[in-house]
Structures are given as C-alpha cells and as structure tokens.
Design an enzyme around this catalytic site. Structure first.
Site, PDB file in Angstrom:
ATOM      1  N   ASP A 137       0.841  -1.196   0.000  1.00 31.41           N
ATOM      2  CA  ASP A 137       0.000   0.000   0.000  1.00 31.41           C
ATOM      3  C   ASP A 137       0.879   1.250   0.000  1.00 31.41           C
ATOM      4  OD1 ASP A 137      -2.089   1.768   0.242  1.00 31.41           O
ATOM      5  OD2 ASP A 137      -3.005   0.770   1.953  1.00 31.41           O
ATOM      6  N   ASP A 138       0.881   1.985  -1.103  1.00 31.64           N
ATOM      7  CA  ASP A 138       1.666   3.223  -1.247  1.00 31.64           C
ATOM      8  C   ASP A 138       3.170   2.970  -1.341  1.00 31.64           C
ATOM      9  OD1 ASP A 138      -0.782   4.448  -1.028  1.00 31.64           O
ATOM     10  OD2 ASP A 138      -0.300   5.644   0.741  1.00 31.64           O
ATOM     11  N   CYS A 146      -5.648   3.983  -4.198  1.00 30.78           N
ATOM     12  CA  CYS A 146      -5.930   2.680  -3.579  1.00 30.78           C
ATOM     13  C   CYS A 146      -7.265   2.070  -3.987  1.00 30.78           C
ATOM     14  CB  CYS A 146      -5.836   2.795  -2.068  1.00 30.78           C
ATOM     15  SG  CYS A 146      -6.748   4.174  -1.350  1.00 30.78           S
ATOM     16  N   ARG A 196      -7.677  -1.317  -6.353  1.00 36.79           N
ATOM     17  CA  ARG A 196      -8.212  -2.575  -5.817  1.00 36.79           C
ATOM     18  C   ARG A 196      -9.440  -3.024  -6.592  1.00 36.79           C
ATOM     19  NH1 ARG A 196      -5.157  -3.032  -1.096  1.00 36.79           N
ATOM     20  NH2 ARG A 196      -3.944  -1.103  -0.955  1.00 36.79           N
ATOM     21  N   LYS A 243      -6.303  -5.419   3.414  1.00 40.21           N
ATOM     22  CA  LYS A 243      -7.133  -4.250   3.130  1.00 40.21           C
ATOM     23  C   LYS A 243      -8.145  -4.540   2.035  1.00 40.21           C
ATOM     24  CE  LYS A 243      -6.509   0.606   1.733  1.00 40.21           C
ATOM     25  NZ  LYS A 243      -5.503   1.670   1.534  1.00 40.21           N
ATOM     26  N   HIS A 301     -11.331  -2.121   1.093  1.00 46.18           N
ATOM     27  CA  HIS A 301     -11.466  -0.769   0.542  1.00 46.18           C
ATOM     28  C   HIS A 301     -12.172  -0.726  -0.816  1.00 46.18           C
ATOM     29  CE1 HIS A 301      -9.412   3.382   1.295  1.00 46.18           C
ATOM     30  NE2 HIS A 301     -10.715   3.385   1.493  1.00 46.18           N
ATOM     31  N   HIS A 320       1.636   2.339   4.000  1.00 43.96           N
ATOM     32  CA  HIS A 320       0.687   3.457   4.108  1.00 43.96           C
ATOM     33  C   HIS A 320       0.746   4.054   5.516  1.00 43.96           C
ATOM     34  CE1 HIS A 320      -3.239   5.480   4.269  1.00 43.96           C
ATOM     35  NE2 HIS A 320      -3.391   5.288   2.967  1.00 43.96           N
ATOM     36  N   ASP A 330      -0.315  -0.756  -4.913  1.00 47.75           N
ATOM     37  CA  ASP A 330      -1.556  -0.208  -5.472  1.00 47.75           C
ATOM     38  C   ASP A 330      -1.360   1.129  -6.164  1.00 47.75           C
ATOM     39  OD1 ASP A 330      -1.091   1.253  -3.178  1.00 47.75           O
ATOM     40  OD2 ASP A 330      -3.106   1.037  -2.351  1.00 47.75           O
ATOM     41  N   ASN A 331      -0.272   1.826  -5.870  1.00 54.93           N
ATOM     42  CA  ASN A 331       0.048   3.103  -6.514  1.00 54.93           C
ATOM     43  C   ASN A 331       1.446   3.498  -6.098  1.00 54.93           C
ATOM     44  OD1 ASN A 331      -2.456   3.939  -4.288  1.00 54.93           O
ATOM     45  ND2 ASN A 331      -0.376   4.623  -3.827  1.00 54.93           N
ATOM     46  N   LYS A 352       1.452   9.278  -5.929  1.00 51.81           N
ATOM     47  CA  LYS A 352       0.062   8.848  -5.773  1.00 51.81           C
ATOM     48  C   LYS A 352      -0.879  10.023  -6.067  1.00 51.81           C
ATOM     49  CE  LYS A 352      -2.875   7.474  -1.808  1.00 51.81           C
ATOM     50  NZ  LYS A 352      -2.796   7.122  -0.363  1.00 51.81           N
TER      51      LYS A 352
END
Length: 583
Positions: free
Chosen positions: A66-67, A104, A108, A161, A163, A245, A361-362, A417
């Site tokens: 994540d990130d 994110c 996803r 996660k 989301h 993240h 994710d990014n 991001k």
C-alpha cells in the site's frame, strides 16, 4: 431499481465489429484504432505459434503493498532490506513498466474485477458522487476474481485491506477474511482488525504483542493451512498489506536498523537509487533524474517544489530522517513476513506450483507537503525534537512521510500517488511461478502492463478458459511473459481526480487536472521531461480522441468538478466542461 450503468458488450457483437475493423471497412485510422482497442483489443492474449501449455490449476498468492514507491524494493534499487522479495525477483520476472490507477480504491477495484475502476463504480474513493463511474463502491453486478475462482473449485481467502466500499468481502467470493475494510488507522490495535464471517474468531494477542503486518501474515498462514482440509483443491490468497501506508508505525528494533541511514537526505538518496537502478538494469543507463517534484498542499491547486535537503534546519532534518526510517522499517517488516509465508509454502511443498504476484496499489504518497502531516491526514505538522524523536512510530503517534521522501521513493519519476505521471502509476511488479516459467530466472520485462491484467492472468493460472467466462475483459494474461512470449501492442488508459493519461507503445499522453495534454516519447523520455506534442500533432490528436472515447464508454466523463473532499479544490463548471470535451 437503478439501471445498470455498466454495459457488457456481447462477445458475438465484439467479434462482428472487430472483424469489420480488420477487413478495413472503417478507413479512418483514428476510428479504427479506437474501436479496435476499446471493443476487443485487450480481451485476448496473443501467443506465439506453438502448442498450448498443459492446463494447470495453480495456487495463487497475490500480494499488494500500500503506497509503495517504484524504487522501494532492493531488487528495484532500494537500500531497504527486502531479501525475500529480492529472492522472488531473482527466481522470477520483474516487470518494470507495470501500471496502476494511481490510487488505492480504484486500483483494488481493477485488481479484483479486471475492469478499469470507473466501469465498476469506483473511479474515485468510497464517497458516492452520484455519477455512474463514481458510486463509491464496487458494482453488485460484477463478479470478483474470487467469485470466478470459487465457482471453479478454488478456496479463496483475503488477509488485509479491502477498501471497495462494501462491508463484507465474504459476500464477494472470499471464504475467509481478516483485515480492514478501509485504510489502517493504527498498526498497534488488534481491535482495528475485523474477522469475517462473523462466526469466526480472530487470533488473540498478548498486550504489546500485536503488530498489524505480522497479524495479517499470521492469518494468511492460517488460511493456507485451512486448505489442507482439501489438499486437492487449489487456493487463492489475496494478501493486501496496509504497509507502508500512513500512519508510520513500526517496531522499535526494526526502526533501529535505519535510524542513521537517512541523515543525508532525499537528494542524496535519489542519486544513490538512480545509480543502483541502472546497475540492476531496472532503468536504462541514459535515464535522467527528474528535478524535485512539486507537491500540492491540502486544499491547494498550486504546486510548490520540494526543498533542497541542505536548505532545511538541523531540527527539521532530524524529524524527517526519523519519518523515513519508520517508512523503511515498515517495508522491511513486510518483507520479513512475506518470508514467513514463503517458508510455509515450501514446508507444505506448494511453493513451486504457486503463482506469486507482488505489486503496489500506486506510487509513494506525498500527502500533503515536504514535512508530512501528524495527528491525522490534513494540514497538520508537528516538528519533533529531542526525546520526541525516539517516540515517533509508536502507538501514541501518527505521521506521514511527506512529499520529499515520496519523491525519492518514486525515483526517477515525476510526482506521486493521485497523479497519472509515472510517479503515481508506475510501481514494482514481480511474477514468480517455477512450474510455468521458462524465461531465464531474474529476467526483466519492459512490456507495458496493468492491474487489469491480473484477472485474466489468474484465470489462466487456474485453468479457466477465458472464452468460457461470459464477459469481455480489457486486460491480458501475463503468463506468456513468464514463457518469453510477447503481448501484442495495446493501449492503456488512466484517470484520477482529473489527472489523466493514455499509453500507447512509445507514446504517453498525460495531463494534470484542468491542464492541457502533454506528449512524451517513452522510448527516450520516460521521465516525462520533454513535451513533444507540438512536434507530433497527429499523435496528440489521435491519443486525445482515443482517451475521450474510452472515457465516455467507461463512465469516466463528465469529470466531477467536486469530489467532496477538503484536500481537493472545487473547479468551476466551465472548467469541468472544457476538460470533458478536451479535443
């Protein structure tokens, strides 16, 4: 009942239209390319001539950070210790032109549905903007990859996660779930985690024993062991980490490994990583480092450049060095836990027959300025000094890493991001599948690929013929890349918060929110430094028209002028109209 906004083209109609295009009955080159790519161009994988491989039903482990920035892994140029991911890269394949959606929730949605996110209602985040592409939750009319695999005999698990705007992943094909429905608010409190179905009981942890990244893999291992009840039944595990993240939280002993590493600052780190990336072959030797990227502060539409590290006071440098040390520790700890899971697979004799995919994710997160925020996401910064430095990263703190370090994490690209420049959408991706891989171990592949490709990849890995799935997917299976085969040229599209892009072969057309398009030749300028739109007006027009057509079909446009979030300024209706009809 609300009409379904997602229109799935019938396969026969697509075949009929595509045949017409191929036979040349449409003579306008722009229309031909647009229709070809939008209706059928990415729905099938093109293989080289030869026999099809024997059908396999692989286990699938899909790991998403994540990130995480493009250069944050050792095998992509980082100084952070990631030996387990490095080993996967050494035995597998690294994709160095792999793309996400830049955020994110949309990413996803693409991972789990195989579609561009607006098409399934998640073009932004989980707030309903009352537009088909921006409903704030994944469409109930679309099956996830977990649902497809479950229908074909797989056991499907999710640790991490979710989301996607809905409240129960077990209603979307997952047999077991442990994790968060949105982003992590803390890595230290087990009560922040949810175990579903509600009849299940999560593992218990002693006081001061819990750390979220560890717990996600504890439960992931439990889920894999559950599959032992049916040893002949393959499984799919989606391991969606919250790390790295914000909030920046990590165990003290892991932070200590990096406590002095970042005192030289982000300018020095960017230079170090650039050199290491070139030596690894991740980027070409002639790649130029971009200037320090601008950041866009909370609620501001005007960017300000990240400052030079040496221009900052000593106290500020100490605070920022600690933030990056915690961020590095979060990645280090994630890698340690991936190693625990790999060890479990090896002990079970399942490692070689498991397709393992790792990505982010990014790109790295710049929110919201060079100094980062504290307390909660917003325009809040606290300068930590003296004894406060040692407490940073503990349960009573809440920090982000800031735009200066995010710029370094995304070395050598621009921005981060939220944006569709390379820093926002280009991330590391590793494929590892010993039973199927015939490409040399440790290979690097520079084919432009995307999150939408995971769905058809997993279908192929599970032995499901995509022709038997009654939907038209925009992505392509990545399995041929493991076998040294190629994918036909394709077109990839992007949009988030008015930032937009289209990638086609050597060309990338990209624009910031409410700003005009710029064209870059990615063969020689992937760092997006030299706009050549005036030198190539036909290409600029062609790609603009293609993006407009894609955006209309996929419920991207009209673009919202108000996303209902404080950090993003509201645009006038005139601005919205001009962006939506940009020619």
């Amino acid at each position: 009942m609300q009409l379904l906004s997602i229109t799935f083209l019938h396969r026969q109609s697509v075949t009929r239209i595509s045949s017409t295009v191929r036979r040349g009955l449409w003579t306008d080159p722009v229309i031909t390319v647009v229709i070809t790519c939008l209706l059928f161009g990415s729905s099938t994988t093109q293989r080289s001539v030869g026999e099809e491989p024997e059908t396999q039903r692989a286990n699938v482990l899909l790991i998403v950070a994540d990130d995480l920035g493009f250069s944050d892994l050792g095998c992509f140029g980082s100084e952070i210790q990631t030996p387990n991911l490095n080993q996967l890269a050494d035995g597998g394949l690294r994709l160095t032109q792999f793309y996400t959606t830049g955020r994110c929730c949309p990413s996803r949605a693409s991972i789990l549905t195989g579609y561009y996110p607006h098409r399934v209602g998640l073009g932004h985040m989980t707030k309903d903007l009352d537009r088909p592409g921006y409903r704030g939750s994944v469409s109930p009319y679309v099956k996830t990859i977990a649902e497809r695999l479950t229908e074909n005999g797989y056991r499907c698990y999710l640790s991490g996660k979710w989301h996607l705007g809905t409240k129960d992943p077990t209603r979307h094909g997952f047999e077991e779930f442990y994790g968060t429905l949105t982003s992590a608010k803390t890595f230290w409190d087990p009560n922040h985690m949810l175990r579903l179905p509600s009849s299940r009981i999560a593992r218990s942890y002693e006081e001061d024993e819990f750390y979220a990244t560890d717990a996600l893999v504890d439960h992931a291992i439990d889920f894999v062991r559950l599959s032992g009840d049916e040893p002949d039944q393959p499984w799919f595990l989606y391991l969606a980490f919250n790390a790295p993240h914000f909030p920046l939280h990590a165990p003290k002993e892991t932070i200590a490994k990096y406590s002095k590493r970042y005192h030289d600052g982000w300018d020095s780190l960017r230079d170090e990583r650039l050199a290491r990336m070139k030596s690894l072959g991740v980027i070409p030797d002639d790649t130029q480092l971009t200037p320090r990227s601008p950041y866009y502060d909370w609620g501001s539409s005007k960017g300000a450049n990240n400052p030079a590290w040496d221009s900052l006071p000593k106290e500020r440098r100490a605070d920022l060095s600690r933030r990056m040390a915690i961020y590095a520790a979060m990645i280090d700890r994630m890698d340690q836990n991936i190693g625990r899971l790999i060890k479990e697979l090896k002990n079970r004799g399942e490692f070689d027959k498991t397709l393992i995919v790792f990505t982010s994710d990014n790109g790295a997160c710049a929110e919201w300025d060079a100094f980062g925020f504290d307390i909660q996401s917003g325009p809040n910064n606290v300068l930590h000094q003296d004894d406060e430095i040692d407490r940073m990263g503990s349960a009573e703190t809440y920090h982000s890493v800031g735009s200066g370090w995010a710029n370094a994490s995304n070395t050598p690209w621009r921005l981060y991001k939220h944006f569709n420049h390379e820093g926002g959408i280009a991330v590391p991706c590793i494929l590892h599948w010993p039973d199927r891989m015939t490409a040399p171990a440790g290979s690097i592949n520079r084919t432009p690929t995307h999150l939408i490709d995971f769905f058809p990849t997993l279908l192929e890995a599970s032995g499901i013929d995509s022709e038997d799935v009654p939907i038209d997917l925009p992505g392509r299976s990545l399995v041929p890349l493991l076998e040294e085969e190629s994918l036909n040229d394709r077109i990839l599209y992007f949009e988030h918060e008015g930032n937009r892009a289209v990638r086609h072969g050597r060309w990338k057309l990209v624009a910031l929110r409410n700003q005009p398009w710029k064209l870059y030749d990615m063969r020689v300028d992937r760092t997006e430094l030299n706009d050549v739109s005036k030198e190539h007006p036909f290409t600029t027009k062609r790609l603009t028209q293609m993006w407009n057509a894609w955006a209309e079909i996929n419920d991207v446009t009209p673009l919202p002028n108000d996303y209902g979030v404080e950090y993003l300024p509201v645009l006038s209706s005139e601005s919205e109209e001009s962006r939506s009809s940009d020619k």
